[in-house]
Design an enzyme around this catalytic site. Structure first.
Site, PDB file in Angstrom:
ATOM      1  N   THR A 122     -13.010  -8.818  -5.839  1.00 57.26           N
ATOM      2  CA  THR A 122     -12.933 -10.280  -5.721  1.00 57.26           C
ATOM      3  C   THR A 122     -11.858 -10.664  -4.708  1.00 57.26           C
ATOM      4  OG1 THR A 122     -13.624 -10.454  -8.011  1.00 57.26           O
ATOM      5  CG2 THR A 122     -12.579 -12.414  -7.052  1.00 57.26           C
ATOM      6  N   SER A 178      -3.196  -8.785  10.242  1.00 60.58           N
ATOM      7  CA  SER A 178      -2.479  -8.898   8.970  1.00 60.58           C
ATOM      8  C   SER A 178      -1.861 -10.281   8.866  1.00 60.58           C
ATOM      9  CB  SER A 178      -1.391  -7.820   8.912  1.00 60.58           C
ATOM     10  OG  SER A 178      -0.582  -8.012   7.780  1.00 60.58           O
ATOM     11  N   HIS A 226       0.706 -11.428   6.922  1.00 62.18           N
ATOM     12  CA  HIS A 226       2.153 -11.647   6.753  1.00 62.18           C
ATOM     13  C   HIS A 226       2.953 -11.421   8.034  1.00 62.18           C
ATOM     14  CE1 HIS A 226       3.867  -7.441   6.218  1.00 62.18           C
ATOM     15  NE2 HIS A 226       2.587  -7.193   6.073  1.00 62.18           N
ATOM     16  N   CYS A 231      13.278   7.807   6.714  1.00 62.02           N
ATOM     17  CA  CYS A 231      14.019   8.706   5.842  1.00 62.02           C
ATOM     18  C   CYS A 231      13.030   9.350   4.884  1.00 62.02           C
ATOM     19  CB  CYS A 231      15.037   7.874   5.077  1.00 62.02           C
ATOM     20  SG  CYS A 231      16.267   8.861   4.284  1.00 62.02           S
ATOM     21  N   THR A 255      -2.969  -2.407   6.837  1.00 63.90           N
ATOM     22  CA  THR A 255      -3.166  -0.985   6.514  1.00 63.90           C
ATOM     23  C   THR A 255      -4.605  -0.734   6.098  1.00 63.90           C
ATOM     24  OG1 THR A 255      -0.869  -0.832   5.807  1.00 63.90           O
ATOM     25  CG2 THR A 255      -2.362   0.888   4.999  1.00 63.90           C
TER      26      THR A 255
END
Ligand SMILES: Cc1ncc(COP(=O)(O)O)c(C=O)c1O
Length: 395
Positions: free
Chosen positions: A236, A198, A200, A330, A72
């Site tokens: 950092t 990213s 993950h 939603c 993001t």
């Protein structure tokens, strides 16, 4: 039996990632900006990780990679980093099937007076490169097109799109968060100026990502501070999880070909197994597709007749121990149709009833077969219950 089929949402960290993180957090915990031994050890760890991640995308110079807090932030840094250099609003081009990490910054720019073109896609979710040619204007400063769409799995012709932007002298960004570690990535061959990643999504830990910025491309930082990451991303660095990102990037690179072939086989098997279900329509492009990605929605007739949404199916499968996700979101308790399926011209009832099953390292043939059978049974049961209810009401 528990089957996780939501690898596009996040992937379980590999044991090697956890081991790296633990070692670095306990032994090389220095601040990489410090000049003493502790700091310099951490700085070395950081630069090793930068090289490893750069290797995954074919970036020859590791210093073209800037660590962020995730995909993001990498997307936001690309969009705002380029656009905030202009004192007057200009023109930005994205696709109509971007992840919200691009779609929302674009919307914010629009509210600030920027002109935003959202390129239409076909029924398979693909952009037509000719449309990009036609959309470019004298004041276009950036084109950002997602490489692998997270909800419907469609891959865009990035090489061709980037070439069109380059020929027009316009910067080109792609969000490759879903592609990294699943298909070969080479920033030079793709011809992109900026590319988001990213950790993950490739079996690393949550909370770290990276933005590739081609040498010579100038962008502005999002926030001020200590000037870390070559003055582009102050704060950092999270060295232990960045080190783990490096570890998984290197492993992903080594295993890429074998793993993506294996996933492709499982993906096609799941599509075939569910192909007999007349209520389901496969979504996205079958040919230009992420190797681990299976997605469907209900036909309009089935969705309207049964009232089933993607959320219903997610819940029912979860009760059976299977984790998948739905395309619709939603908001304030009200279910809204998936903007991606809507952009692909699906009717509202179908766009409320999209599901995504994404496969990964632990997925087996047995998982795929079992999931197809359970999903089929759930659909039969839900349709039946609904029909019986209606019969009871009419009687
Ligand atoms: C295509 C795409 N871009 C960006 C993101 C955001 O990444 P992160 O969760 O690291 O912020 C995701 C996550 O779902 C994604 O699928």
């Amino acid at each position: 039996m528990q089957i996780y089929l939501d690898y596009s949402a996040t992937t379980p960290p590999r044991p090697e990632a956890i081991a790296t993180m633990q070692t670095i957090a306990s032994q090389q915990w220095g601040n990489p900006s410090s000049l003493h031994t502790w700091g310099q050890q951490a700085a070395t760890v950081l630069e090793t990780a930068r090289m490893q991640v750069a290797g995954l995308i074919g970036a020859v110079n590791p210093e073209t990679l800037y660590f962020t807090s995730g995909g993001t932030e990498a997307d936001n840094l690309a969009i705002f980093g380029v656009t905030q250099q202009y004192s007057q609003p200009q023109h930005l081009i994205i696709s109509s099937v971007e992840h919200s990490a691009i779609a929302e910054p674009a919307q914010r720019l629009e509210q600030q007076g920027w002109q935003v073109t959202r390129l239409a896609v076909n029924r398979q979710g693909r952009v037509d490169p000719q449309d990009l040619k036609g959309a470019l204007q004298d004041n276009t400063v950036l084109v950002s097109i997602i490489y692998g769409q997270s909800e419907v799995g469609t891959l865009q012709p990035i090489e061709e799109l980037a070439k069109i932007a380059r020929n027009a002298g316009v910067l080109f960004h792609t969000d490759a968060v879903q592609v990294a570690g699943r298909l070969p990535l080479d920033v030079k061959r793709l011809g992109v100026d900026l590319l988001s990643l990213s950790s993950h999504k490739i079996y690393g830990l949550q909370g770290v990502g990276a933005l590739y910025i081609r040498g010579g491309v100038k962008i502005l930082p999002l926030f001020g501070g200590g000037g870390q990451e070559m003055s582009l991303r102050s704060g950092t660095q999270a060295v232990p999880i960045i080190a783990a990102f490096g570890t998984v990037a290197e492993l992903a690179q080594q295993e890429l070909m074998a793993e993506s072939d294996r996933l492709r086989g499982l993906r096609d098997r799941l599509f075939d197994r569910l192909g007999d279900c007349s209520d389901l329509i496969p979504t996205g492009d079958r040919l230009h597709r992420l190797p681990h990605h299976v997605s469907f929605c209900l036909t309009e007739a089935a969705a309207q007749k049964s009232g089933i949404t993607g959320k219903t199916l997610v819940r029912q499968l979860n009760l059976a121990g299977i984790g998948i996700s739905a395309g619709s979101a939603c908001h304030s308790g009200k279910l809204s149709p998936s903007p991606i399926l809507t952009a692909m011209a699906y009717p509202e009832a179908s766009a409320l009833a999209g599901i995504r099953l994404t496969l990964g390292r632990d997925t087996t043939t047995a998982d795929v077969d079992w999931t197809a059978m359970v999903l089929q049974q759930i659909l039969d049961r839900l349709q039946c219950t609904r029909n019986n209810l209606q019969l009871t009401m009419y009687n």
